[in-house]
Enzyme design. Structure first.
Site, PDB file in Angstrom:
ATOM      1  N   TYR A 157      78.064 -20.277  93.447  1.00 27.41           N
ATOM      2  CA  TYR A 157      78.969 -19.714  94.283  1.00 27.41           C
ATOM      3  C   TYR A 157      79.076 -18.223  94.045  1.00 27.41           C
ATOM      4  CZ  TYR A 157      80.610 -24.139  95.633  1.00 27.41           C
ATOM      5  OH  TYR A 157      80.676 -25.541  96.288  1.00 27.41           O
ATOM      6  N   TYR A 191      73.559 -28.705  93.621  1.00 28.51           N
ATOM      7  CA  TYR A 191      73.612 -28.048  92.394  1.00 28.51           C
ATOM      8  C   TYR A 191      74.329 -28.737  91.121  1.00 28.51           C
ATOM      9  CZ  TYR A 191      78.497 -26.967  93.584  1.00 28.51           C
ATOM     10  OH  TYR A 191      80.114 -27.275  93.822  1.00 28.51           O
ATOM     11  N   ARG A 212      75.860 -32.238  91.606  1.00 30.67           N
ATOM     12  CA  ARG A 212      76.715 -32.542  92.759  1.00 30.67           C
ATOM     13  C   ARG A 212      75.854 -32.699  93.903  1.00 30.67           C
ATOM     14  NH1 ARG A 212      81.932 -30.903  94.806  1.00 30.67           N
ATOM     15  NH2 ARG A 212      81.911 -33.297  95.021  1.00 30.67           N
ATOM     16  N   HIS A 215      76.989 -30.024  99.693  1.00 31.84           N
ATOM     17  CA  HIS A 215      78.058 -30.013 100.280  1.00 31.84           C
ATOM     18  C   HIS A 215      78.703 -28.805 100.759  1.00 31.84           C
ATOM     19  CE1 HIS A 215      79.520 -29.624  96.213  1.00 31.84           C
ATOM     20  NE2 HIS A 215      80.436 -28.988  96.755  1.00 31.84           N
ATOM     21  N   HIS A 217      82.434 -27.007 101.159  1.00 30.97           N
ATOM     22  CA  HIS A 217      84.142 -27.291 101.116  1.00 30.97           C
ATOM     23  C   HIS A 217      84.885 -26.591 102.483  1.00 30.97           C
ATOM     24  CE1 HIS A 217      83.924 -27.768  96.551  1.00 30.97           C
ATOM     25  NE2 HIS A 217      83.025 -27.191  96.926  1.00 30.97           N
TER      26      HIS A 217
HETATM   27  C1  BEZ Z   1      82.512 -28.073  93.584  1.00 29.26           C
HETATM   28  O1  BEZ Z   1      82.573 -26.689  93.988  1.00 29.26           O
HETATM   29  O2  BEZ Z   1      82.333 -28.556  94.187  1.00 29.26           O
HETATM   30  C2  BEZ Z   1      82.838 -28.585  92.124  1.00 29.26           C
HETATM   31  C3  BEZ Z   1      82.491 -27.881  91.099  1.00 29.26           C
HETATM   32  C4  BEZ Z   1      82.575 -28.292  89.843  1.00 29.26           C
HETATM   33  C5  BEZ Z   1      83.403 -29.095  89.652  1.00 29.26           C
HETATM   34  C6  BEZ Z   1      84.195 -30.098  90.751  1.00 29.26           C
HETATM   35  C7  BEZ Z   1      83.894 -29.579  91.896  1.00 29.26           C
HETATM   36 FE    FE Z   2      80.884 -27.222  95.336  1.00 28.29          FE
END
Ligand code: BEZ
Ligand code: FE
Length: 292
Positions: A157, A191, A212, A215, A217
């Site tokens: 990010y 990522y 993860r 996605h 957000h």
């Molecule tokens: C996220 O940005 O998706 C995220 C990153 C770390 C922990 C939980 C969510």
């Molecule tokens: Fe994220």
């Protein structure tokens, strides 16, 4: 009170805060104390083990600063964030489900007109996102405020880059009079959550990966509706069933469609392949403003 032992100490601690037992704080602390004591008793916790636990929590605290929130990562990776999200977002069937907020939302994201590029220089393949924001009855919701944030193709990010004084891969748009929204961005990629700290070491010790699934957000606000904090996950991602923070819901999986170079949805021409992703959101009426 004296001479407490393993059978009497829990009640002694509860008694000490009996003056607030009717308050929410009293209830929360009473439950927490009972669960913590039960945990220590159940596993017969040794002094060395508890010292290691305190050392771990100390390191989690030391890792936190204005850019890094290791306690949120700990809550997320232990499934507690998703549990709290589920508890607080029981919605009627048909509403878009909520998922974890995560640590990378920031206040003050730039506003964009519909169709504009929220990537703002973030690295990745071009992607055009569009859809409609509706209520549970299918009526469009005009002027919904939609905040979007995402990682770049390197898995970071904007706030994770030292010295970058620009918002990238995040922005705020408003749905139009028919509830439609669209924006340009970059393709979401899987990522790993930050794993160079104590939470990363915990995951490794537990034989877990930090990844993860890809996605986007979204946080969507509209007058008369509950705020929706959610993601859209990329179909086909190999981590959909092992998200490090347990946030995936099948209803939130969207299709990123790859296109060969050619005309793009905004009427321009792309010399490189690009993606489109369509996703509609259904907001839940605020309690008290429920429509018949
Ligand atoms: C996220 O940005 O998706 C995220 C990153 C770390 C922990 C939980 C969510
Ligand atoms: Fe994220």
């Amino acid at each position: 009170m004296r001479n407490l032992n393993e059978n009497t100490i829990t009640q002694a601690v509860l008694d000490r805060q009996s003056g607030v037992s009717e308050t929410r704080l009293g209830q929360i602390m009473s439950s927490l104390i009972q669960h913590m004591h039960a945990f220590a008793l159940e596993i017969d916790l040794t002094e060395d083990e508890w010292a290691a636990g305190i050392q771990f929590l100390t390191e989690v605290g030391h890792k936190c600063d204005d850019k890094r929130q290791e306690f949120i990562l700990l809550s997320d990776t232990l499934g507690l964030s998703m549990l709290v999200t589920a508890l607080n977002n029981r919605k009627p069937e048909g509403c878009t489900e909520a998922t974890v907020f995560g640590p990378f939302h920031v206040e003050g994201a730039p506003h964009y007109a519909l169709g504009e590029d929220v990537a703002n220089g973030a690295k990745g393949e071009r992607c055009f996102v569009q859809g409609v924001v509706r209520d549970i009855a299918g009526n469009p919701i005009p002027n919904a405020v939609m905040e979007i944030w995402q990682a770049d193709s390197d898995g970071f990010y904007d706030v994770q880059y030292q010295g970058l004084d620009q918002h990238r891969g995040r922005g705020i748009i408003h749905s139009d009079a028919d509830g439609n929204y669209n924006f340009r961005t970059i393709c979401a990629e899987a990522y790993p959550i930050p794993h160079d700290g104590p939470v990363g070491r915990m995951l490794e010790a537990l034989g877990r990966h930090p990844w993860r699934p890809a996605h986007l957000h979204f946080m969507i606000k509209a007058d008369g509706f509950e705020t929706l904090v959610t993601h859209v996950f990329r179909d086909g991602d190999k981590y959909l069933d092992s998200d490090a923070v347990f946030g995936v819901r099948s209803s939130l999986v969207g299709e990123w469609v790859r296109h060969e170079p050619g005309e793009t949805p905004d009427g321009n021409y792309a010399t490189l392949p690009f993606y489109t992703m369509d996703f509609d959101f259904v907001l839940n009426h605020d309690a008290g403003t429920q429509k018949a």
